[in-house]
Design a protein around this motif. Sequence first.
Motif, PDB file in Angstrom:
ATOM      1  N   GLY A 195     -43.089 -20.670 -11.595  1.00 50.11           N
ATOM      2  CA  GLY A 195     -43.347 -21.006 -10.268  1.00 50.11           C
ATOM      3  C   GLY A 195     -43.359 -22.456 -10.343  1.00 50.11           C
ATOM      4  O   GLY A 195     -42.901 -23.672  -9.750  1.00 50.11           O
ATOM      5  N   SER A 196     -44.546 -22.734 -11.683  1.00 52.59           N
ATOM      6  CA  SER A 196     -45.577 -23.516 -11.728  1.00 52.59           C
ATOM      7  C   SER A 196     -43.772 -24.872 -11.954  1.00 52.59           C
ATOM      8  O   SER A 196     -43.342 -25.976 -12.109  1.00 52.59           O
ATOM      9  CB  SER A 196     -46.231 -24.240 -12.412  1.00 52.59           C
ATOM     10  OG  SER A 196     -47.158 -23.706 -11.567  1.00 52.59           O
ATOM     11  N   GLN A 197     -42.932 -23.989 -13.216  1.00 50.99           N
ATOM     12  CA  GLN A 197     -42.193 -24.654 -14.125  1.00 50.99           C
ATOM     13  C   GLN A 197     -41.066 -25.248 -12.853  1.00 50.99           C
ATOM     14  O   GLN A 197     -40.276 -26.484 -12.876  1.00 50.99           O
ATOM     15  CB  GLN A 197     -41.102 -23.900 -15.155  1.00 50.99           C
ATOM     16  CG  GLN A 197     -42.816 -23.768 -16.225  1.00 50.99           C
ATOM     17  CD  GLN A 197     -42.405 -25.412 -16.770  1.00 50.99           C
ATOM     18  OE1 GLN A 197     -41.836 -25.859 -16.879  1.00 50.99           O
ATOM     19  NE2 GLN A 197     -44.063 -25.293 -17.612  1.00 50.99           N
ATOM     20  N   ILE A 198     -40.617 -24.583 -11.811  1.00 48.21           N
ATOM     21  CA  ILE A 198     -39.697 -24.600 -10.869  1.00 48.21           C
ATOM     22  C   ILE A 198     -40.166 -25.685 -10.159  1.00 48.21           C
ATOM     23  O   ILE A 198     -39.337 -27.040 -10.037  1.00 48.21           O
ATOM     24  CB  ILE A 198     -39.354 -23.300 -10.407  1.00 48.21           C
ATOM     25  CG1 ILE A 198     -38.903 -22.168 -10.900  1.00 48.21           C
ATOM     26  CG2 ILE A 198     -38.793 -23.615  -8.570  1.00 48.21           C
ATOM     27  CD1 ILE A 198     -38.994 -20.881 -10.258  1.00 48.21           C
ATOM     28  N   ALA A 199     -41.341 -26.026  -9.824  1.00 49.12           N
ATOM     29  CA  ALA A 199     -42.068 -27.010  -9.343  1.00 49.12           C
ATOM     30  C   ALA A 199     -41.963 -27.986  -9.396  1.00 49.12           C
ATOM     31  O   ALA A 199     -41.002 -29.143  -8.893  1.00 49.12           O
ATOM     32  CB  ALA A 199     -43.245 -26.439  -8.397  1.00 49.12           C
ATOM     33  N   ARG A 200     -42.334 -28.135 -11.182  1.00 51.14           N
ATOM     34  CA  ARG A 200     -41.683 -29.817 -11.597  1.00 51.14           C
ATOM     35  C   ARG A 200     -40.579 -30.121 -11.867  1.00 51.14           C
ATOM     36  O   ARG A 200     -40.373 -31.339 -11.691  1.00 51.14           O
ATOM     37  CB  ARG A 200     -42.054 -29.333 -13.442  1.00 51.14           C
ATOM     38  CG  ARG A 200     -43.911 -28.889 -13.023  1.00 51.14           C
ATOM     39  CD  ARG A 200     -44.410 -28.733 -15.137  1.00 51.14           C
ATOM     40  NE  ARG A 200     -45.384 -28.882 -14.855  1.00 51.14           N
ATOM     41  CZ  ARG A 200     -46.698 -29.360 -15.081  1.00 51.14           C
ATOM     42  NH1 ARG A 200     -46.185 -30.834 -15.483  1.00 51.14           N
ATOM     43  NH2 ARG A 200     -47.441 -29.096 -15.711  1.00 51.14           N
ATOM     44  N   ARG A 201     -39.392 -29.201 -12.306  1.00 47.95           N
ATOM     45  CA  ARG A 201     -38.679 -29.759 -12.227  1.00 47.95           C
ATOM     46  C   ARG A 201     -37.068 -29.921 -10.551  1.00 47.95           C
ATOM     47  O   ARG A 201     -36.919 -30.733 -10.769  1.00 47.95           O
ATOM     48  CB  ARG A 201     -37.446 -28.437 -12.322  1.00 47.95           C
ATOM     49  CG  ARG A 201     -37.125 -27.786 -14.113  1.00 47.95           C
ATOM     50  CD  ARG A 201     -36.772 -27.189 -14.786  1.00 47.95           C
ATOM     51  NE  ARG A 201     -37.407 -26.974 -15.909  1.00 47.95           N
ATOM     52  CZ  ARG A 201     -38.038 -27.121 -16.707  1.00 47.95           C
ATOM     53  NH1 ARG A 201     -39.327 -27.159 -15.749  1.00 47.95           N
ATOM     54  NH2 ARG A 201     -38.658 -26.871 -17.701  1.00 47.95           N
ATOM     55  N   ALA A 202     -38.428 -29.417  -8.894  1.00 46.82           N
ATOM     56  CA  ALA A 202     -37.564 -29.503  -8.267  1.00 46.82           C
ATOM     57  C   ALA A 202     -38.244 -31.341  -7.896  1.00 46.82           C
ATOM     58  O   ALA A 202     -37.445 -31.358  -7.358  1.00 46.82           O
ATOM     59  CB  ALA A 202     -38.624 -28.587  -7.372  1.00 46.82           C
ATOM     60  N   LYS A 203     -39.538 -31.552  -8.583  1.00 45.77           N
ATOM     61  CA  LYS A 203     -40.174 -32.958  -7.942  1.00 45.77           C
ATOM     62  C   LYS A 203     -38.813 -33.770  -8.873  1.00 45.77           C
ATOM     63  O   LYS A 203     -38.918 -35.410  -8.137  1.00 45.77           O
ATOM     64  CB  LYS A 203     -41.445 -33.133  -8.746  1.00 45.77           C
ATOM     65  CG  LYS A 203     -42.408 -34.172  -9.036  1.00 45.77           C
ATOM     66  CD  LYS A 203     -42.176 -35.059  -7.010  1.00 45.77           C
ATOM     67  CE  LYS A 203     -42.788 -33.770  -6.251  1.00 45.77           C
ATOM     68  NZ  LYS A 203     -42.636 -34.367  -4.844  1.00 45.77           N
ATOM     69  N   ALA A 204     -39.362 -34.359 -10.363  1.00 41.95           N
ATOM     70  CA  ALA A 204     -37.541 -34.584 -11.056  1.00 41.95           C
ATOM     71  C   ALA A 204     -36.145 -34.713 -10.010  1.00 41.95           C
ATOM     72  O   ALA A 204     -35.631 -35.840 -10.703  1.00 41.95           O
ATOM     73  CB  ALA A 204     -37.206 -34.012 -12.348  1.00 41.95           C
ATOM     74  N   PHE A 205     -36.004 -33.557  -9.375  1.00 41.06           N
ATOM     75  CA  PHE A 205     -34.415 -33.588  -8.202  1.00 41.06           C
ATOM     76  C   PHE A 205     -34.851 -34.667  -7.336  1.00 41.06           C
ATOM     77  O   PHE A 205     -33.787 -34.863  -6.689  1.00 41.06           O
ATOM     78  CB  PHE A 205     -34.197 -32.862  -8.179  1.00 41.06           C
ATOM     79  CG  PHE A 205     -33.073 -32.017  -9.635  1.00 41.06           C
ATOM     80  CD1 PHE A 205     -31.671 -32.360  -9.407  1.00 41.06           C
ATOM     81  CD2 PHE A 205     -33.865 -31.361 -10.328  1.00 41.06           C
ATOM     82  CE1 PHE A 205     -31.107 -32.040  -9.965  1.00 41.06           C
ATOM     83  CE2 PHE A 205     -32.402 -30.759 -10.890  1.00 41.06           C
ATOM     84  CZ  PHE A 205     -31.350 -31.524 -11.200  1.00 41.06           C
ATOM     85  N   ASP A 206     -36.366 -35.577  -7.327  1.00 45.20           N
ATOM     86  CA  ASP A 206     -36.956 -36.393  -6.140  1.00 45.20           C
ATOM     87  C   ASP A 206     -37.251 -35.450  -4.790  1.00 45.20           C
ATOM     88  O   ASP A 206     -36.727 -36.028  -3.605  1.00 45.20           O
ATOM     89  CB  ASP A 206     -35.672 -37.323  -6.096  1.00 45.20           C
ATOM     90  CG  ASP A 206     -36.613 -37.937  -5.443  1.00 45.20           C
ATOM     91  OD1 ASP A 206     -37.798 -38.184  -4.861  1.00 45.20           O
ATOM     92  OD2 ASP A 206     -35.919 -38.649  -4.856  1.00 45.20           O
ATOM     93  N   MET A 207     -36.948 -33.889  -5.097  1.00 40.38           N
ATOM     94  CA  MET A 207     -37.567 -32.959  -3.906  1.00 40.38           C
ATOM     95  C   MET A 207     -38.667 -33.705  -3.501  1.00 40.38           C
ATOM     96  O   MET A 207     -39.880 -33.287  -3.893  1.00 40.38           O
ATOM     97  CB  MET A 207     -37.017 -32.206  -3.631  1.00 40.38           C
ATOM     98  CG  MET A 207     -35.313 -31.297  -4.262  1.00 40.38           C
ATOM     99  SD  MET A 207     -35.617 -29.797  -5.310  1.00 40.38           S
ATOM    100  CE  MET A 207     -35.036 -29.382  -3.407  1.00 40.38           C
ATOM    101  N   GLU A 208     -39.065 -32.460  -1.717  1.00 37.84           N
ATOM    102  CA  GLU A 208     -39.951 -32.378  -1.545  1.00 37.84           C
ATOM    103  C   GLU A 208     -40.339 -30.840  -2.177  1.00 37.84           C
ATOM    104  O   GLU A 208     -39.741 -30.337  -1.529  1.00 37.84           O
ATOM    105  CB  GLU A 208     -40.316 -32.568  -0.213  1.00 37.84           C
ATOM    106  CG  GLU A 208     -41.999 -32.663   0.173  1.00 37.84           C
ATOM    107  CD  GLU A 208     -42.112 -32.646   2.429  1.00 37.84           C
ATOM    108  OE1 GLU A 208     -43.404 -31.902   2.330  1.00 37.84           O
ATOM    109  OE2 GLU A 208     -40.683 -32.162   2.856  1.00 37.84           O
ATOM    110  N   VAL A 209     -41.874 -30.850  -2.683  1.00 35.67           N
ATOM    111  CA  VAL A 209     -42.277 -29.481  -3.120  1.00 35.67           C
ATOM    112  C   VAL A 209     -43.821 -28.848  -1.858  1.00 35.67           C
ATOM    113  O   VAL A 209     -44.428 -29.311  -1.952  1.00 35.67           O
ATOM    114  CB  VAL A 209     -42.532 -29.414  -4.313  1.00 35.67           C
ATOM    115  CG1 VAL A 209     -43.257 -28.292  -4.841  1.00 35.67           C
ATOM    116  CG2 VAL A 209     -41.526 -30.335  -5.111  1.00 35.67           C
ATOM    117  N   LEU A 210     -43.119 -27.810  -2.404  1.00 35.91           N
ATOM    118  CA  LEU A 210     -44.075 -26.756  -1.403  1.00 35.91           C
ATOM    119  C   LEU A 210     -44.263 -25.426  -1.663  1.00 35.91           C
ATOM    120  O   LEU A 210     -43.339 -25.274  -2.788  1.00 35.91           O
ATOM    121  CB  LEU A 210     -43.884 -26.513   0.338  1.00 35.91           C
ATOM    122  CG  LEU A 210     -43.373 -27.265   1.523  1.00 35.91           C
ATOM    123  CD1 LEU A 210     -42.784 -26.524   2.521  1.00 35.91           C
ATOM    124  CD2 LEU A 210     -44.533 -28.472   1.331  1.00 35.91           C
ATOM    125  N   ALA A 211     -45.377 -25.204  -1.853  1.00 40.34           N
ATOM    126  CA  ALA A 211     -45.519 -24.133  -2.714  1.00 40.34           C
ATOM    127  C   ALA A 211     -46.847 -22.836  -2.585  1.00 40.34           C
ATOM    128  O   ALA A 211     -47.217 -23.571  -1.953  1.00 40.34           O
ATOM    129  CB  ALA A 211     -46.084 -24.240  -4.035  1.00 40.34           C
TER     130      ALA A 211
END
Length: 304
Positions: A195-211
Motif C-alpha cells: 500500500g505504501s508503494q501505491i501511495a507513493r506513486r499516487a502522490k507522484a501523479f499529483d493526487m491527494e492521498v488518503l490511507a
Amino acid sequence: MFRRSILAAALAVSLLISVVAAQTASDFVESDVVAIDAAGGTAPLVYLTRPLDDDQAAELLEVAPNLAFVFAANAEEAMAHAGRIQGADAHLLNSEVLAAAPNLRWVQSWSAGVTRYLENIEGLRESDRIVLTNMKGVHGPAIAEHVFAMLLSMTRDLDAYRRAQDRAEWDRDAGEGMSALAGRTMLVVGMGGIGSQIARRAKAFDMEVLATVRTARPAPDYCDELGTAADLDRFLPRADVVAIALPLTAETENLFDAEKFALMKQGAYFVNIGRGKIVVTDDLLAALDSGHLAGAGLDVTEPE
C-alpha cells in the motif's frame, strides 16, 4: 526478486527463530524457539527451491555461501528430497511432503499472503518446529505499478483504442472519454508494504492521498491524511479511486459490500490487489452495472 526471496537463508542458518504460525499479526501462536545446528555458521542449509540456472545459483552462493540447493518443479518431485530439506519454498510443499520432512525448520512464501498454505498444508499451522515467513514488501513496486497499469487503462479508456487497433482502424473517438489522475483523490485501504508503494506513486501523479492503517501513526510525506479502519467510511465519499491492499482476516472478509460501495463517490474507480474475499462480488457487480462505479481493476477475485 528471486534473489531476495531466499537470500535470508544465509541468516536463518545461524539465528534462533521464534515460531509464528499465524494468519494475521494480531492472531498468532508463539511456541518454542527452533533452530538448526549451524556448526558455527559453517554447516550448509539444505534449501528446496525451483530449478536454477548456473547464473542464478552463482549469484545466490556469492552472498549466501552456506546454502545447499535441492531442486523440484512441484510437490511430487519434492518428495524425493523431503528427508533432507531444512528450508523450502512454500509452493513446493503439500501435506505429504511436510509429514515426510522431519528436518524442515523454515518455509518461505513467495507472496505476502500465506492463508492458502496455512489452510491447505496439514500440520503447518500447528507445527512447533517450523517458522513460516512471507514476502511482505518485496513485491510492492511491481504490484503498485500493476495498480496504475489497470487504473490508467480505465481512465484513458485504452481498451477501446486497442480494439480499434485490432480492427486496423484509426479512430480518435473510439474511447468514451479520458480523465486525468492529477488533482484527484486516491484512498489506499491498507497502507502496509504494498500500500505504501501505491501511495507513493499516487502522490507522484499529483493526487491527494488518503490511507488507512491498522494502528494510528503519523502520516508519511507521500500521504495527505492517514487514518485507521475507523476512518474508512469517512474517507470513502472523498475518493475518486479506492485501492485495496489489505490481507484477508476475519475483520476484512466481505468488508467491501453494498454499503461500502454506496458510500463511494459516483463515478469512482475500484482496484483490488488484496484478496478476493475482501469483496462481495455480487455487490461489486451491482455497483458497476448501475453505473455508480466507473470501473474496477481486479488482480484478485472470489473465487480466486
